[in-house]
Design a protein around this motif. Structure first.
Motif, PDB file in Angstrom:
ATOM      1  N   GLY A 224       0.796  -1.223   0.000  1.00 23.62           N
ATOM      2  CA  GLY A 224       0.000   0.000   0.000  1.00 23.62           C
ATOM      3  C   GLY A 224       0.826   1.270   0.000  1.00 23.62           C
ATOM      4  N   LEU A 225       2.082   1.174  -0.411  1.00 18.65           N
ATOM      5  CA  LEU A 225       2.971   2.335  -0.398  1.00 18.65           C
ATOM      6  C   LEU A 225       3.165   2.977  -1.770  1.00 18.65           C
ATOM      7  CD1 LEU A 225       5.721   0.803   1.916  1.00 18.65           C
ATOM      8  CD2 LEU A 225       4.085   2.593   2.541  1.00 18.65           C
ATOM      9  N   LEU A 226       2.738   2.313  -2.829  1.00 16.62           N
ATOM     10  CA  LEU A 226       3.017   2.817  -4.175  1.00 16.62           C
ATOM     11  C   LEU A 226       2.279   4.120  -4.467  1.00 16.62           C
ATOM     12  CD1 LEU A 226       4.628   2.322  -6.736  1.00 16.62           C
ATOM     13  CD2 LEU A 226       2.718   0.964  -7.607  1.00 16.62           C
ATOM     14  N   GLU A 227       1.080   4.274  -3.957  1.00 16.97           N
ATOM     15  CA  GLU A 227       0.327   5.494  -4.262  1.00 16.97           C
ATOM     16  C   GLU A 227       0.995   6.740  -3.680  1.00 16.97           C
ATOM     17  OE1 GLU A 227      -3.094   5.422  -0.836  1.00 16.97           O
ATOM     18  OE2 GLU A 227      -3.267   4.030  -2.516  1.00 16.97           O
ATOM     19  N   ASP A 228       1.797   6.570  -2.632  1.00 22.15           N
ATOM     20  CA  ASP A 228       2.493   7.703  -2.012  1.00 22.15           C
ATOM     21  C   ASP A 228       3.991   7.714  -2.305  1.00 22.15           C
ATOM     22  OD1 ASP A 228       0.143   8.630  -0.777  1.00 22.15           O
ATOM     23  OD2 ASP A 228       0.409   7.206   0.864  1.00 22.15           O
ATOM     24  N   THR A 229       4.453   6.800  -3.146  1.00 23.53           N
ATOM     25  CA  THR A 229       5.872   6.692  -3.458  1.00 23.53           C
ATOM     26  C   THR A 229       6.055   6.842  -4.962  1.00 23.53           C
ATOM     27  OG1 THR A 229       6.159   5.133  -1.623  1.00 23.53           O
ATOM     28  CG2 THR A 229       7.911   5.220  -3.271  1.00 23.53           C
ATOM     29  N   ILE A 230       6.999   7.687  -5.356  1.00 22.07           N
ATOM     30  CA  ILE A 230       7.322   7.846  -6.771  1.00 22.07           C
ATOM     31  C   ILE A 230       8.575   7.027  -7.053  1.00 22.07           C
ATOM     32  CG2 ILE A 230       8.035   9.449  -8.587  1.00 22.07           C
ATOM     33  CD1 ILE A 230       6.567  11.650  -7.005  1.00 22.07           C
TER      34      ILE A 230
ATOM     35  N   ALA B  47       6.607   4.921 -11.778  1.00 23.43           N
ATOM     36  CA  ALA B  47       5.477   4.191 -11.186  1.00 23.43           C
ATOM     37  C   ALA B  47       5.072   4.898  -9.904  1.00 23.43           C
ATOM     38  CB  ALA B  47       5.879   2.747 -10.887  1.00 23.43           C
ATOM     39  N   GLY B  48       3.790   4.804  -9.602  1.00 23.93           N
ATOM     40  CA  GLY B  48       3.280   5.319  -8.340  1.00 23.93           C
ATOM     41  C   GLY B  48       3.218   6.825  -8.275  1.00 23.93           C
ATOM     42  N   GLY B  49       3.002   7.325  -7.054  1.00 22.96           N
ATOM     43  CA  GLY B  49       3.058   8.753  -6.776  1.00 22.96           C
ATOM     44  C   GLY B  49       2.152   9.631  -7.602  1.00 22.96           C
ATOM     45  N   GLY B  50       1.057   9.088  -8.113  1.00 24.95           N
ATOM     46  CA  GLY B  50       0.123   9.887  -8.884  1.00 24.95           C
ATOM     47  C   GLY B  50       0.420   9.972 -10.363  1.00 24.95           C
TER      48      GLY B  50
ATOM     49  N   SER C 181      10.925  18.254 -22.103  1.00 30.14           N
ATOM     50  CA  SER C 181      12.284  18.706 -21.815  1.00 30.14           C
ATOM     51  C   SER C 181      12.667  18.286 -20.392  1.00 30.14           C
ATOM     52  CB  SER C 181      12.369  20.229 -21.937  1.00 30.14           C
ATOM     53  OG  SER C 181      11.677  20.848 -20.853  1.00 30.14           O
ATOM     54  N   VAL C 182      13.941  18.387 -20.092  1.00 29.72           N
ATOM     55  CA  VAL C 182      14.409  18.117 -18.731  1.00 29.72           C
ATOM     56  C   VAL C 182      13.691  19.050 -17.761  1.00 29.72           C
ATOM     57  CG1 VAL C 182      16.428  18.254 -17.228  1.00 29.72           C
ATOM     58  CG2 VAL C 182      16.635  17.231 -19.487  1.00 29.72           C
ATOM     59  N   HIS C 183      13.491  20.302 -18.158  1.00 26.31           N
ATOM     60  CA  HIS C 183      12.817  21.272 -17.295  1.00 26.31           C
ATOM     61  C   HIS C 183      11.354  20.884 -17.074  1.00 26.31           C
ATOM     62  CE1 HIS C 183      16.417  23.604 -17.692  1.00 26.31           C
ATOM     63  NE2 HIS C 183      16.246  23.744 -18.993  1.00 26.31           N
ATOM     64  N   ASP C 184      10.692  20.381 -18.119  1.00 24.68           N
ATOM     65  CA  ASP C 184       9.309  19.903 -17.982  1.00 24.68           C
ATOM     66  C   ASP C 184       9.253  18.723 -17.009  1.00 24.68           C
ATOM     67  OD1 ASP C 184       8.478  21.747 -19.920  1.00 24.68           O
ATOM     68  OD2 ASP C 184       8.498  20.263 -21.534  1.00 24.68           O
ATOM     69  N   MET C 185      10.206  17.813 -17.136  1.00 23.69           N
ATOM     70  CA  MET C 185      10.228  16.647 -16.249  1.00 23.69           C
ATOM     71  C   MET C 185      10.439  17.080 -14.807  1.00 23.69           C
ATOM     72  SD  MET C 185       9.802  13.426 -16.541  1.00 23.69           S
ATOM     73  CE  MET C 185       9.154  13.052 -14.938  1.00 23.69           C
ATOM     74  N   GLN C 186      11.353  18.018 -14.589  1.00 22.82           N
ATOM     75  CA  GLN C 186      11.596  18.520 -13.233  1.00 22.82           C
ATOM     76  C   GLN C 186      10.362  19.217 -12.674  1.00 22.82           C
ATOM     77  OE1 GLN C 186      15.091  20.872 -14.006  1.00 22.82           O
ATOM     78  NE2 GLN C 186      16.438  19.278 -13.222  1.00 22.82           N
ATOM     79  N   ALA C 187       9.712  20.039 -13.492  1.00 19.96           N
ATOM     80  CA  ALA C 187       8.509  20.743 -13.049  1.00 19.96           C
ATOM     81  C   ALA C 187       7.415  19.745 -12.681  1.00 19.96           C
ATOM     82  CB  ALA C 187       8.021  21.698 -14.137  1.00 19.96           C
ATOM     83  N   THR C 188       7.280  18.681 -13.476  1.00 19.15           N
ATOM     84  CA  THR C 188       6.251  17.664 -13.222  1.00 19.15           C
ATOM     85  C   THR C 188       6.547  16.892 -11.945  1.00 19.15           C
ATOM     86  OG1 THR C 188       5.904  17.490 -15.613  1.00 19.15           O
ATOM     87  CG2 THR C 188       5.044  15.697 -14.253  1.00 19.15           C
TER      88      THR C 188
ATOM     89  N   LEU D 108       5.437  16.244  -5.981  1.00 15.85           N
ATOM     90  CA  LEU D 108       5.940  16.333  -4.606  1.00 15.85           C
ATOM     91  C   LEU D 108       5.276  17.476  -3.836  1.00 15.85           C
ATOM     92  CD1 LEU D 108       9.735  15.735  -5.311  1.00 15.85           C
ATOM     93  CD2 LEU D 108       8.116  14.118  -4.279  1.00 15.85           C
ATOM     94  N   GLY D 109       4.330  18.165  -4.491  1.00 16.39           N
ATOM     95  CA  GLY D 109       3.604  19.246  -3.836  1.00 16.39           C
ATOM     96  C   GLY D 109       4.318  20.586  -3.875  1.00 16.39           C
TER      97      GLY D 109
END
Length: 159
Positions: A47-53, A90-93, A116-123, A128-129
């Motif tokens: 039950g940890l996958l939904e809160d773990t990226i 996987a996971g984390g939304g 882009s790398v910047h898009d991936m970082q922003a996502t 992570l909130g």
């Protein structure tokens, strides 16, 4: 993770196969495929996958073209390719069971849905909130932030 650890990094080095591709790549995949799948399955079962990226990535992609002497298994590999690279998450939304983005038929340039790398970082920061745009600060007349004042959240990746 069960005890509240907020960040874990696992690293498997030696993927820079400019030579010995035929032997090293298969060996490293054997080292990592089942343990990676096992990690995701274990997190899901507990039950940890939904809160773990979980992110599997490298610093760049590889060309599909051989480099070196293709007649010698120990003397050829593949070169670096920063325009197209693969990451699985996987996971984390993040939305499960999908592919996003494509290269052309020669894997030479991005043909569809670039990230882009910047898009991936922003996502990732978004998941992570953290709103990456709120981290902007000015220094010596220039704006700075973790996404280098670029990057958009790629909503299509989110569940």
């Amino acid at each position: 993770i069960e005890r509240g650890t907020r960040f874990v990094q696992l690293m498997h080095a030696g993927w820079d196969q400019h030579g010995n591709l035929q032997t090293q790549l298969a060996e490293q995949c054997r080292d990592t495929d089942q343990p990676s799948a096992g990690l995701v399955q274990d997190l899901k079962n507990r039950g940890l996958l939904e809160d773990t990226i979980v992110i599997w990535a490298s610093e760049f992609g590889r060309t599909v073209f051989a480099q070196g002497d293709v007649n010698r298994p120990d003397a050829h590999g593949r070169d670096h390719f920063g325009q197209g690279y693969s990451i699985w998450m996987a996971g984390g939304g993040f939305k499960p069971g999908m592919s996003y983005g494509e290269t052309d038929e020669f894997c030479y340039s991005v043909a569809k849905d670039p990230v882009s790398v910047h898009d991936m970082q922003a996502t990732l920061l978004h998941q992570l909130g953290i709103d990456h745009t709120r981290l902007t600060y000015r220094y010596q007349g220039r704006d700075f932030r973790l996404t280098d004042v670029e990057g958009e959240v790629v909503k299509e990746l989110l569940a």
